[in-house]
Design an enzyme around this catalytic site. Structure first.
Site, PDB file in Angstrom:
ATOM      1  N   GLU A 200       0.867  -1.181   0.000  1.00  0.00           N
ATOM      2  CA  GLU A 200       0.000   0.000   0.000  1.00  0.00           C
ATOM      3  C   GLU A 200       0.903   1.231   0.000  1.00  0.00           C
ATOM      4  O   GLU A 200       1.786   1.350   0.844  1.00  0.00           O
ATOM      5  CB  GLU A 200      -0.904  -0.027   1.245  1.00  0.00           C
ATOM      6  CG  GLU A 200      -1.565   1.301   1.599  1.00  0.00           C
ATOM      7  CD  GLU A 200      -2.414   1.880   0.470  1.00  0.00           C
ATOM      8  OE1 GLU A 200      -3.284   1.177  -0.052  1.00  0.00           O
ATOM      9  OE2 GLU A 200      -2.179   3.074   0.106  1.00  0.00           O
ATOM     10  N   THR A 209     -12.370   2.901   0.272  1.00  0.00           N
ATOM     11  CA  THR A 209     -13.229   1.973   1.014  1.00  0.00           C
ATOM     12  C   THR A 209     -13.312   2.404   2.478  1.00  0.00           C
ATOM     13  O   THR A 209     -14.365   2.335   3.099  1.00  0.00           O
ATOM     14  CB  THR A 209     -12.664   0.537   0.911  1.00  0.00           C
ATOM     15  OG1 THR A 209     -12.412   0.254  -0.465  1.00  0.00           O
ATOM     16  CG2 THR A 209     -13.637  -0.478   1.474  1.00  0.00           C
ATOM     17  N   GLY A 213     -19.174   5.141   3.297  1.00  0.00           N
ATOM     18  CA  GLY A 213     -20.187   4.650   4.223  1.00  0.00           C
ATOM     19  C   GLY A 213     -20.291   3.131   4.222  1.00  0.00           C
ATOM     20  O   GLY A 213     -21.055   2.564   4.997  1.00  0.00           O
ATOM     21  N   ASP A 434      -2.716   4.834 -10.670  1.00  0.00           N
ATOM     22  CA  ASP A 434      -1.433   4.141 -10.922  1.00  0.00           C
ATOM     23  C   ASP A 434      -1.630   2.793 -11.615  1.00  0.00           C
ATOM     24  O   ASP A 434      -0.862   2.423 -12.509  1.00  0.00           O
ATOM     25  CB  ASP A 434      -0.674   3.881  -9.607  1.00  0.00           C
ATOM     26  CG  ASP A 434      -0.384   5.142  -8.817  1.00  0.00           C
ATOM     27  OD1 ASP A 434      -0.926   6.203  -9.167  1.00  0.00           O
ATOM     28  OD2 ASP A 434       0.375   5.046  -7.842  1.00  0.00           O
ATOM     29  N   ARG A 489     -27.155   9.006  -9.712  1.00  0.00           N
ATOM     30  CA  ARG A 489     -26.237  10.059  -9.254  1.00  0.00           C
ATOM     31  C   ARG A 489     -25.866  11.043 -10.361  1.00  0.00           C
ATOM     32  O   ARG A 489     -25.689  12.237 -10.097  1.00  0.00           O
ATOM     33  CB  ARG A 489     -24.970   9.437  -8.688  1.00  0.00           C
ATOM     34  CG  ARG A 489     -25.218   8.770  -7.389  1.00  0.00           C
ATOM     35  CD  ARG A 489     -23.968   8.209  -6.806  1.00  0.00           C
ATOM     36  NE  ARG A 489     -24.271   7.685  -5.484  1.00  0.00           N
ATOM     37  CZ  ARG A 489     -23.385   7.133  -4.690  1.00  0.00           C
ATOM     38  NH1 ARG A 489     -22.132   7.035  -5.074  1.00  0.00           N
ATOM     39  NH2 ARG A 489     -23.724   6.696  -3.506  1.00  0.00           N
ATOM     40  N   GLU A 625     -12.110  -0.435  -8.135  1.00  0.00           N
ATOM     41  CA  GLU A 625     -12.270   0.767  -8.947  1.00  0.00           C
ATOM     42  C   GLU A 625     -11.239   0.888 -10.062  1.00  0.00           C
ATOM     43  O   GLU A 625     -11.425   1.654 -11.007  1.00  0.00           O
ATOM     44  CB  GLU A 625     -12.247   2.008  -8.040  1.00  0.00           C
ATOM     45  CG  GLU A 625     -12.928   3.208  -8.675  1.00  0.00           C
ATOM     46  CD  GLU A 625     -12.978   4.426  -7.773  1.00  0.00           C
ATOM     47  OE1 GLU A 625     -12.974   4.272  -6.534  1.00  0.00           O
ATOM     48  OE2 GLU A 625     -13.026   5.547  -8.317  1.00  0.00           O
ATOM     49  N   ALA A 640     -20.329  -0.009  -5.403  1.00  0.00           N
ATOM     50  CA  ALA A 640     -18.866  -0.024  -5.519  1.00  0.00           C
ATOM     51  C   ALA A 640     -18.221  -0.945  -4.492  1.00  0.00           C
ATOM     52  O   ALA A 640     -17.268  -1.664  -4.811  1.00  0.00           O
ATOM     53  CB  ALA A 640     -18.306   1.382  -5.373  1.00  0.00           C
TER      54      ALA A 640
END
Ligand code: ADP
Length: 658
Positions: A200, A209, A213, A434, A489, A625, A640
């Site tokens: 990470e 994430t 929510g 990336d 949305r 994503e 998602a």
């Protein structure tokens, strides 16, 4: 102090309910108002005596100060001896828990160790880091020290605030990215017998994430059994079924849903209609038929299993389901805190318990290809060294989207008039695309890159009651409704951009606030701090919002009539729950922000990455994503997180099975 901390925690967790992956509001997104000491390192054991001496000539004692962080002021106290900073204690703050934790752990310790204010900010927690440095500088000045001189005191590279860094190594599966997709892939690969390393690039896990929510859409007969089916909802099903066939796959899916719908009607059931196929059809329809039907079906037929797998791995889900913004149906599940942070915490714990080794501050730079197969990656480790990680079974790309990369947004945008610098994002700073660049470099095909989601509910006033659309009324500065609140949305965002100042309010009453867990204490805090407008009557609320009172009164009265009628209204809204009648009344304000990038690496049902010739790239998997092809032009709210977690699980298991 504890009371305020509790209020901030509640407030922030409720605000996080505002949607699916990255379903955040801009202001206070999450919180971790700590009242305990974060760093109490003894200066005697450090370089203090040498490094700090020139600058450090203090009036001994403990001084307090605060400085602006990401979500509000960060307070701390600093204790000085005559020649050194001996202790830094973090006080109250509302910074994002998890994301900002590394700053609170590392920066005070480094300041004390090196007697320097020249320590680096922590990536991903820059504003929290700066707040700590600024508040300590204030205390230094109060103690009669020279903060400028302390800024010039050198800090050794890779000091002992740095965790053990990744070295050249070999592993079965390398996972790139520590958000929902990466953690899910890592856990799944480990549970399928693989040795796993996850890298990470930021100092904390979680990505979007963590910030979101955590809304997770799935058909779930058990949790949906008490939700009534209404005439308005039935009309929504009929409308989607009327759409002309777009492809063979779509026609087949539609026929399946039609059969289920006919059987449902014949059964006389009064419970909400839902199936994985209806979920899939709605997802395809809401993405303007640009999503890949097979991928979407893979998603929706795996959601319930994945929800239960997450449950088996420590994620707690509430029994209620609701409709987050843009979710279009009552199938959004959430954790008790309505927070993606709960999902990240459970996955991290289980991944490490299952043997996954996690390296933070470790950025994958490029993929290694050997004999036509992706065989690992070059990673810049936490010490800034380039190391090689060989992955015998496969690499899972889980680096998220590119909402935080303005250049890429502008390059690919095919949807909005302006998506550049002037448009805010509520995404993690790690969302810089990336994985898309690394994938493209090894021949991956990119799909749907032009579709970028603007989240309508990005906080302007800073507060909120809930992100559910069930009982919400959206109004503009003229005090009028302008859109069906239960719409997609992209439709909501486009409608808001047409309004005065590109801004809108969500009006609700005390009944709704209570239903969403708002205590008088939380509401009082929001009102006192200007995070939300309020009034005993609608006219008073209008005055506080600065909108015409007669217009707002008329709007609310018409809204209440529509709720009682429970039919599609003039805007086409079909989701109705409660009227707005019980004062006091509340209204926070919002404006859209870049929230999700729908395009990315093409994958198949096995989460294998596809190249520009339509062939699988051996050894390369992707999830979340970073991928494209599922959401089409518009991602359904609450889709998602399941996308990341379902395909992460699939990718991990498939990589491990090589
Ligand atoms: P998803 O929902 O798809 O999992 P997230 O945004 O939650 O997406 O997580 C993606 C994670 O990947 C973020 O934590 C981000 O910092 C991390 N990341 C992005 N690029 C890299 C990279 N080059 N190397 C390692 N981690 C990365």
């Amino acid at each position: 102090m504890k009371k305020l901390a509790a209020i901030l925690l509640c407030l922030t967790l409720l605000l996080c309910a505002c949607g699916g992956n990255g379903e955040t509001t801009a202001a206070p997104e999450t919180t971790g108002s700590e009242t305990t000491a974060a760093a109490t390192t003894a200066a005697e054991t450090t370089a203090a005596e040498t490094a700090g001496q020139g600058a450090g000539a203090y009036t001994p004692g403990t001084y307090t100060a605060s400085a602006q962080g990401n979500n509000g002021p960060v307070s701390l106290s600093v204790t000085f001896s005559e020649e050194a900073i001996t202790e830094i204690t973090i006080g109250e703050h509302a910074e994002t828990k998890g994301t900002s934790d590394p700053a609170f752990e590392k920066i005070p310790a480094a300041i004390v160790q090196y007697q320097s204010l020249g320590v680096d900010t922590v990536s991903g927690a820059t504003n929290s880091s700066k707040a700590i440095l600024e508040a300590v500088a204030d205390c230094v000045a109060q103690a009669g020290g020279d903060a400028e001189a302390l800024r010039a005191v050198p800090v050794e590279e890779g000091g002992d605030t740095q965790a053990a860094a990744l070295e050249d190594t070999e592993v079965d599966v390398l996972v790139i990215g520590g958000g929902g997709a990466g953690l899910s892939a890592a856990l799944s690969a480990a549970q399928n017998g693989a040795s796993v390393i996850l890298v990470e690039k930021l100092s904390a896990l979680g990505g979007n994430t963590f910030r979101c929510g955590g809304a997770f859409n799935t058909a779930d007969p058990e949790r949906q059994k008490d939700i009534p089916m209404t005439e308005a909802l039935a009309s929504a099903v009929e409308k989607v079924l009327e759409h002309e066939d777009v492809s063979e796959e779509h026609a087949a899916l539609k026929a399946e849903v039609q059969k289920q719908w006919d059987e449902y009607k014949a059964s006389g059931s009064t419970t909400l209609f839902d199936t994985p196929e209806w979920h899939a059809l709605q997802t395809i329809d809401a993405g303007d038929y640009e999503g890949n039907v097979e991928l979407v079906r893979t998603l929706t037929s795996n959601t319930l299993d994945t929800l239960n797998w997450l449950g088996d791995n420590g994620v707690e889900w509430t029994d209620q389901v609701s409709t987050v913004v843009g979710a279009l149906w009552n199938r959004s599940h959430q954790t008790p805190n309505a927070s993606g942070a709960d999902i990240v915490a459970a996955l991290e714990k289980n991944a490490t318990e299952n043997g996954v080794t996690i390296y933070l501050d470790s950025k994958a730079e490029e993929l290694i290809v050997e004999d036509g197969r992706v065989a690992g990656a070059i990673v810049t480790n936490a010490n800034g060294e380039k190391v090689t990680v060989k992955a015998a079974k496969g690499v899972v790309m889980a680096t998220g989207g590119f909402s935080a990369n303005v250049e890429m947004r502008v390059k690919y945008n095919g949807q909005w008039e302006d998506i550049g610098e002037s448009v805010a994002t509520n995404n993690s700073p790690g969302a810089t695309g990336d994985g898309i660049v690394m994938g493209e470099a090894v021949g991956a095909n990119l799909v749907g890159m032009g579709w970028i989601q603007l989240m309508p509910l990005n906080g302007v006033s800073g507060g909120g009651i809930s992100g559910y659309v069930n009982s919400s009324l959206y109004c503009n500065k003229e005090g009028e409704r302008f859109v069906a609140e239960d719409q997609r949305r992209d439709v909501l965002a486009a409608a808001v951009l047409e309004q005065t100042d590109k801004l809108f309010y969500i009006v609700c009453d005390s009944k709704e606030a209570e239903l969403r867990g708002m205590t008088p204490e939380i509401l009082g805090y929001m009102v006192e701090n200007g995070l939300i407008y309020s009034g005993e009557t609608i006219a008073e609320l209008a005055e506080s919002m600065g909108v015409p009172a007669d217009a707002l009164e008329k709007t609310v009265a018409e809204f209440n009539e529509a709720v009682k009628a429970d039919k599609p209204d003039e805007f086409g809204r079909t989701t109705w729950e409660n009227t707005i009648e019980v004062g006091p009344f509340y209204a926070p304000s919002f404006s859209p922000a870049v929230h999700h990038t729908m395009g990315g690496l093409e994958i198949n049902n096995n989460a294998e990455v596809i190249n520009t010739d339509g062939e699988v790239i051996p050894g390369l998997y992707a999830a979340g994503e970073v991928t494209g092809g599922i959401h089409g032009t518009n991602r359904v709210g609450g889709n998602a997180v399941p996308d990341a977690l379902c395909f992460g699980k699939i990718a991990g298991a498939n990589a491990a099975s090589n």
